[in-house]
Every structure is written in structure tokens, then in C-alpha cells.
Scaffold this active site. Structure first.
Site, short mmCIF file in Angstrom:
data_model
loop_
_atom_site.label_atom_id
_atom_site.label_comp_id
_atom_site.label_asym_id
_atom_site.label_seq_id
_atom_site.Cartn_x
_atom_site.Cartn_y
_atom_site.Cartn_z
N ASP A 1 22.89 54.67 60.93
CA ASP A 1 23.00 54.32 59.65
C ASP A 1 22.64 52.87 59.41
O ASP A 1 22.12 52.56 58.08
CB ASP A 1 24.18 54.73 59.05
CG ASP A 1 25.05 53.61 59.36
OD1 ASP A 1 25.43 53.35 60.39
OD2 ASP A 1 25.98 53.35 58.43
N ASP B 1 25.51 56.26 67.00
CA ASP B 1 25.97 54.86 66.70
C ASP B 1 27.39 55.43 66.17
O ASP B 1 27.80 56.40 65.87
CB ASP B 1 25.27 54.16 65.51
CG ASP B 1 26.02 53.29 64.89
OD1 ASP B 1 26.17 52.31 65.54
OD2 ASP B 1 26.14 52.99 63.65
N ASP C 1 20.26 49.78 63.31
CA ASP C 1 19.77 51.06 64.22
C ASP C 1 18.48 51.31 63.90
O ASP C 1 17.85 52.27 64.58
CB ASP C 1 20.67 52.19 63.50
CG ASP C 1 21.97 52.01 63.82
OD1 ASP C 1 22.44 51.47 65.03
OD2 ASP C 1 23.02 52.26 63.12
#
Length: 787
Positions: free
Chosen positions: A679, A503, A683
Site C-alpha cells: 500500500d 507487506d 511498495d
């Protein structure tokens, strides 16, 4: 040329250092605290400490601190216990890192009046103290400890401490009895073995046998009790394992020897029984040490909890036990003191040391309104905070439970090793029976001895230790690196990963976006900034940092649309903040838009700086053979720029949570093993769907619950370091399993042919167990780059 350092603590020396005289030599020290400690050690006749130690000691504060509050009954409650002659307590000490430190603490505290017993353990960093409160208060003993540079902290749970000490003492007692009994038994057995010409008088021979029986009995039934109890448990559950084989072999050797002693037979095997118990206990003791070292992270976390806190009350303040704090209380934390509970910082900014929680030694700057975590330390200035969470709800307690859970879980490979060992035991009993029958046909006098040697030499102790010892040591190394393994199979899956899906926001970047440009499409930009701040303040998204704390407005019915934006009501009007299509019905341009779903009100451009080590981490992952893939919900231009900076060729922008999950499934369908890192709340599906996943500690709780690993600090290099450690662990486990199986396969024919006596078989089995344990302990030597 290296800079001169303090003789006591190893810190750099000031321009005009102090000097102390140790063993007739002038030594430079950095401060009065270290000088006082060195002088006391010299005057107490304990200067041997400086020759024995293998590293510098801890720096000593000039004012060690006031421990008078530790004398209070409400502080000692739950931590101190009553002994026959006084009180006992276990504390966790900072700075104790070698056997010389433990030696110094033992000798120094025993010199304090009223101290009855001291036990310092350099492996765990714990010190058990028994003292007479009528002669000396606990605070005086702890002040002496702190004056030597070993700052004490309360260990969590005296009941667990007592049980741990009892278990350790029982193990040491069993090992001591086994060592003494085996030594005596071997001495008497040697006299019998040397009578090769059968010239010893029967009365003398019987005397040696009965003496050997007497010294062997406590070894078999006291020292060997863990194996006997383990056999009972395994048979009760119909899962014969290592303990069944060990106990059977020991009891066969013992009772067969007793029968031969009674009937004055040709051979006895007491020595084989006691050696088997001794060697196995020693191997098990080494394994327990490995496990204890692995759980040292729990001790580190335990010492982060202070005993007392200063709570504001009625215009003043009062000192209360931390357990008495409640949400909403306002507490004061002095400079250098430890934060007692999670809370909101009320005053101006402060520098906070969170190293015990995150592994990062650099202080973290905190502003008013930021969260301070229990276990962190205020550095330069005092702080006031409003308590948010106490006890089991603090982040400190959550990390402790996470480590405990990781150590309690058993991965698939451990179950596999147990299954192999169980089947091997059953097969070995059958083989021993066949060997006994075959030798009974050829040479009946040797049949029992050879069958016993087969059982002993092929005992799968090494096989049973191969996986647990390696995993326990690896989890300890991970914890020291600041990585918590929450999944039972996290290490195994991490070692097999070949693709890493990353990410962007909060993972590769700091998750601290800053507003670069704000443009009003219509109306007043200050009004739209206030609306955006109100919407983001309760959305739990890092973008909230870009807009401040709400700017006086408040939002109701806020709903997050993962990957798209947030919506809610401000002053009764519904607004949307996020992608252009979601917020304003426009084509996506990578910016953040405010609107009502069809009409644009404002456009914002935000930037989020990369983590300092993001480039190095991506390069290290690529060097380990993992292909990096960047999946982000941000705009094309932003994602392309980040990917270009980091050298990531595979990337995709404007990815919804479902889109990220589909991308992971596509990679898995192509045969890849995917490591996912994220995080945020959006996600969570990605982390749950990957083969193995890691979450950032500062991320959303939902993301952490979905992950197999949590990086406890902001340093991203922990990720490739964890992959490298996982692969080393897999390599060590394979080596251990290979060695254990090879040893058993090779040793069994030698025993079956009668070339190995039961005594030599016990020695070979113990050596095999020792090899796999020592090999596993290599994982604890973390390479320098992984610190």
C-alpha cells in the site's frame, strides 16, 4: 425461527408494525413510507408487482425528498435532451433489481400526467423518462419514483446515454427484423422442401422463391449490416476474421439463391442466409448483455454523484450545481445526503457510508480533518467540508476511469483467441474450396450447398466469443466484490500465482499506528513529539497517525528515504526520524528513533493493529495453494510477532524497497509466480516487479499506479476471493475454448460429407455460440462468500 419482516421492503418489523391490505390480505409493513408505497401500488391497480418480484423492494423514506432543484435549467444542462414533444432524461435508480421493479416503474410513471414515455432497465438500473415540461415538472415524476422506493440519481453524460440507447434500439430493431424475416422465409422454404415429388407447378414454386427473396433482403442487408460492415473493416486491415466468414457465407447463400431463382434452378438457400443472420445476432445480443452487466459498476459509481450542493456564501448558503464547485469552497451536507466532492471535514466527527466506493456497508467514523470522498453518504448527522477536489479529480471519477480502462483493455489471451480465429477463417476458406472442387467432381448439383454448409457450420463464432464473454462477466463480478482490475492481464496472471508476498503496515495491519511509548534520550519529550509529528505530517506515511497533526511545529525540506525513515528541518535544525541506524547511528532494535543522524534524541514504540480478517485471508490464500511470504520494513520483533499470529513461516524484517524487489526476483528465478500486495510508496517497486500485484485503496497513489488490482475497501478477504474468481475464469475460458475447437473439428467432417444442410449448420453454429456465452455468464453468480 426467522424474524418477521416488512412485506414491502423485507426489513425487520418494529414491535408494533403498521398494516396494509393487499389482495384482501392484511400485510405488515415497517414504516409509513413502505405503507404509503404499498397503498399507492394497490390503489393504482399494480398489485401484480408483489406476485412478479423475486425479492423484497427497497425501503421507502417517509419523506422521499425534495426534487424541485432538478427543474432548474443549469441542473438539467448536459443531462436532459430535447425531444420532438418535450424533454428526455436518463436517471440511475437505487433498489431496482429485477424485472418486476422495471415493470412497476414503467406502469407507475406512465400514470403521471405529462409523462410521454418511460423505459426502465433492470439490468443496468437505468430509467429513461420523456415528459412534457408544460404539463408537469420533472421533480413531480422523480418524487413519484422516490415514493416507490427507487431513489433517482443523475446518470453521467447524456451524449453517452443517447448513443447507448441508439445502439440498443438498433440492435433490437435488427434482431426483430431478422426474427420476422427468418420466420417468414422458413415458412415459405418449408413449402418448397415438402415438394419432394417435384409436383409443384413452376409458377407456384417461383412465387414462393420470389416471396422468400423479398423477406430475406432486409434481413441480409439491414439485420446483417454489422457483419457486412465488419467484413469491410477486416479486409481493409487485411485481417480476415469472423465477420468476413459470416458476411461471405450470407452473401454467397443470398446471391446464389437469387441466381437460381432467376434461372429457375433446382435449389435456393435463402433460409440458410436468414437463419445464419438471426442466430448470430441473437448470440451477439447475449454477449452485449453480458458486457452490459459487467459494466454495471460504472452505473453504480455514476449514481453516487449528486446533482446539487449547498455552498456557503456571504454568511448564508446557496444551492448550486456540483459542476460549479471549486477547490476551497465550503459546502454543507445534510444527514442522509451524498457528499458532492472530495473535501476535508471541518466539524466534529461523522459516520460516513462509503459502500458505493468500497463495497463496505458499515459506516466509517470520520473525525475533523479527515477526508470525505464524493459519492459517500453522511449517515446520522450533517457535515461541513472544505472542497479539495472536484470533477475528474475526485476519487469517484478516478475509480470510474479505472473500471473503464479495465474494460477497454484486451488481454493476451483475447489476442491469442483472435489470432486463432483469423487463421482458422483463412484455413476454412481453403477447406471449403477443396470440398467444393471434390463434390463438383462427384455430384456438381450439391457442390455449392455442401461448401456453404462447411463455411456455416465451422464459423468460429463460439471461438471469438469464448474469451470476451468470460472476461467481461468476470470483471463485472470483481467490481461487485470491490476489486478493480487495472491491468489487461490481471485475471490471467492472478490465476497462475502460487506465492503471495505481503507487506505488513497498511496491508495486513490497519495502517493506523498508535504511539505506545515515548522516551526522551535527552531534552523534553514534548518537544521531540512535536518534531516527530512535523516530520511525519508531510511524509505521506501511515506513521503520521501515531503523532497527531503536527503539535504546533512545522517542517521544511522533508525528504523520505523509503524503508529507512524521513528527514527535514524543524525551526532551522535538521532531524531524522526512522530506523535506529538511519536516525541515531545505533543498532536496530525495532523501535522508531529521532535524532540528527549520529545522536539519539528520543525513542518511540508504536503498534499497528491487524485487520480483523487478516488471519482468515492468509488462511484462505494458503488453502488456495499460495505460499504466504511477509516482507516488511519494520523491526525483527514486530514482524516476527505478526508472522507468528498469522501463521506465516517465511518472513523478513527491515526490508528496503530494493530488498523486497530482490526477494521477488529470487522467487521468480526459482520458478514461482508471485502475487504482491502492498500500500505504501516504498511498495511501488515490489508491486511493479511482481507477476501480478494488488494495492490497498487507502494506500499511496504511486502504489496503486504500479498495481494490477486495487482492493477498493479495507476487507482483505477480497484478495483470496479474487484469486478464486480468477481461477474460475481461467477454467471457464478453457472450457469455452475447448468446446469451441471441439465443435468446429467435429462438425466440419459431417458438413464436408454432405450430412448437414446449410440451415442445420446455422442452427448448430448458433447453439455453439450460445453454449459458450451461457457458460461465461456463470461467472456472474458470485459465491456467497465473495459478496
Amino acid at each position: 425461527m426467522p424474524l418477521p419482516v416488512c412485506f414491502h421492503c423485507g426489513e425487520p418489523l418494529p414491535a408494533e408494525p403498521l398494516h396494509v391490505r393487499i389482495d384482501g390480505v392484511e400485510r405488515a409493513v415497517c414504516c409509513n413510507g413502505c405503507g404509503a408505497a404499498a397503498n399507492w401500488i394497490r390503489d393504482a391497480g399494480l398489485a401484480d408487482y408483489y406476485r412478479l418480484r423475486d425479492g423484497a423492494g427497497a425501503r421507502v423514506d417517509v419523506l422521499p425528498g425534495d426534487y424541485s432543484a432538478w427543474d432548474r435549467a443549469d441542473v438539467q444542462a448536459g443531462h436532459a435532451s430535447t425531444t420532438p414533444t418535450g424533454r428526455g432524461i436518463t436517471v440511475v435508480c437505487e433498489g431496482m433489481h429485477c424485472a418486476a421493479c422495471a415493470w412497476l416503474i414503467d406502469h407507475a410513471l406512465r400514470r403521471e400526467p405529462g409523462v410521454q414515455d418511460v423505459g426502465a432497465n433492470a439490468v443496468t438500473g437505468r430509467v429513461h423518462i420523456e415528459w412534457d415540461p408544460a404539463r408537469t415538472p420533472l421533480s413531480a415524476v422523480l418524487a413519484r419514483l422516490a415514493a416507490l422506493g427507487y431513489k433517482p440519481h443523475l446518470a453521467q453524460g447524456e451524449d453517452a446515454e443517447r448513443e447507448r440507447r441508439r445502439e440498443r434500439n438498433r440492435m433490437i430493431a435488427r434482431l426483430g427484423v431478422a426474427a420476422l424475416g427468418a420466420t417468414q422465409a422458413m415458412m415459405f422454404a418449408e413449402a418448397l422442401y415438402l415438394d419432394t415429388a417435384r409436383e409443384m407447378a413452376p409458377a407456384t414454386r417461383d412465387f414462393f422463391r420470389w416471396i422468400t427473396f423479398l423477406v430475406s433482403t432486409p434481413v441480409v442487408f439491414f439485420s446483417g449490416w454489422p457483419f457486412l460492415a465488419g467484413m469491410a473493416t477486416e479486409l481493409r486491415h487485411r485481417r480476415p476474421g469472423m465477420d468476413t466468414l459470416v458476411a461471405t457465407s450470407v452473401l454467397l447463400a443470398y446471391f446464389a439463391s437469387l441466381v437460381e431463382t432467376l434461372r429457375e434452378g433446382a435449389h435456393v438457400w435463402y433460409d440458410a442466409a436468414v437463419m445464419f443472420v438471426l442466430f448470430l445476432l441473437a448470440a451477439r445480443f447475449l454477449e452485449r448483455m453480458a458486457r452490459r452487466q459487467a459494466s454495471a459498476r460504472l452505473d453504480t459509481l455514476a449514481r453516487a454523484q449528486p446533482a446539487l450542493a449547498w455552498r456557503e456564501a456571504d454568511g448564508g448558503r446557496e444551492q448550486v450545481p456540483v459542476a460549479a464547485l471549486a477547490a476551497g469552497d465550503v459546502v454543507q451536507v445534510a444527514a442522509g445526503d451524498t457528499v458532492p466532492a472530495d473535501g476535508e471535514l471541518l466539524d466534529a466527527g461523522a459516520a460516513v457510508d462509503e459502500s458505493l466506493l468500497t463495497g463496505e456497508s458499515t459506516p466509517v467514523a470520520k473525525a475533523a480533518g479527515d477526508t470525505l470522498y464524493a459519492g459517500s453518504t453522511c449517515r446520522e448527522s450533517a457535515a461541513r467540508l472544505r472542497v479539495l477536489r472536484t470533477g475528474a479529480e475526485t476519487r469517484l471519477s478516478q475509480l470510474t476511469r479505472a473500471v473503464e480502462k479495465a474494460q477497454a483493455n484486451r488481454p493476451r489471451i483475447a489476442h491469442f483467441a483472435d489470432t486463432v480465429a483469423m487463421r482458422f477463417v483463412i484455413t476454412l476458406f481453403l477447406i471449403a474450396g477443396v470440398v467444393f472442387w471434390a463434390w463438383w467432381q462427384v455430384e456438381p448439383a450439391r457442390a455449392f450447398e455442401i461448401a456453404l454448409a462447411v463455411l456455416v457450420v465451422s464459423c468460429p463464432c463460439a471461438l471469438s466469443l469464448a474469451v470476451p464473454a468470460a472476461l467481461a462477466t468476470a470483471h463485472g463480478a470483481l467490481a461487485r466484490m470491490g476489486v478493480l482490475a487495472l491491468g489487461a492481464d490481471a485475471l490471467e496472471s492472478l490465476a497462475r500465482a502460487d506465492t503471495v508476498v505481503l507487506d505488513k503496515t497498511g496491508t495486513l495491519t490497519l495502517g493506523q499506528p498508535r504511539l505506545q511509548r515515548a522516551e526522551a534520550i535527552e531534552g523534553d519529550i514534548e518537544r521531540w513529539l512535536a518534531v516527530a509529528a512535523a516530520l511525519e505530517s508531510n511524509a505521506g506515511h501511515p506513521l503520521a497517525l501515531a503523532f497527531g497533526d503536527g503539535r504546533g511545529a512545522s517542517a521544511a525540506q522533508v525528504q523520505a528515504s523509503p524503508g529507512r525513515g524521513v528527514s527535514g528541518f524543524v525551526d532551522g535544525v535538521e532531524y531524522r526520524l526512522g530506523q535506529a541506524a538511519f536516525a541515531a547511528g545505533r543498532d536496530d532494535d525495532g523501535a522508531l528513533w529521532l535524532g540528527d543522524g549520529s545522536r539519539a534524541l528520543a525513542r518511540f514504540e508504536v503498534a499497528d493493529p491487524l485487520r480483523a480478517d487478516a488471519g482468515a485471508a492468509v488462511a484462505a490464500l494458503r488453502g488456495l495453494g499460495l505460499r504466504p511470504v511477509l516482507l516488511s520494513g519494520d523491526g525483527e520483533a514486530t514482524v516476527r510477532a505478526v508472522a507468528g499470529t498469522l501463521g506465516i513461516e517465511d518472513f523478513a524484517a527491515r526490508q528496503s524497497p530494493e530488498g523486497k524487489l530482490e526477494a521477488v526476483h529470487a522467487l521468480q528465478a526459482a520458478g514461482h509466480r508471485v502475487l504482491a500486495v502492498g500500500d505504501g510508496i516504498n511498495d511501488a517497486p515490489l508491486l511493479a516487479g511482481a507477476d501480478v500485484s494488488a494495492a490497498m485503496a487507502a494506500g499511496a497513489p504511486l502504489a496503486q499506479r504500479s498495481a494490477d488490482l486495487v482492493l477498493a475497501g479495507p476487507r482483505l478477504m477480497r484478495l483470496p476471493e479474487s484469486v478464486a474468481l480468477a481461477r474460475r475464469t481461467r477454467r471457464i475460458i478453457r472450457q469455452n475454448l475447448g468446446w469451441a475447437l471441439a465443435y468446429n473439428v467435429l462438425a466440419l467432417p459431417f458438413a464436408a460429407l454432405g450430412w448437414v444442410t446449410p440451415g442445420i449448420a446455422a442452427l448448430g453454429m448458433a447453439a455453439s455460440s450460445l453454449v459458450v456465452t451461457v457458460n461465461a455468464l456463470r461467472l456472474g453468480r458470485t459465491p456467497q462468500g465473495e459478496q
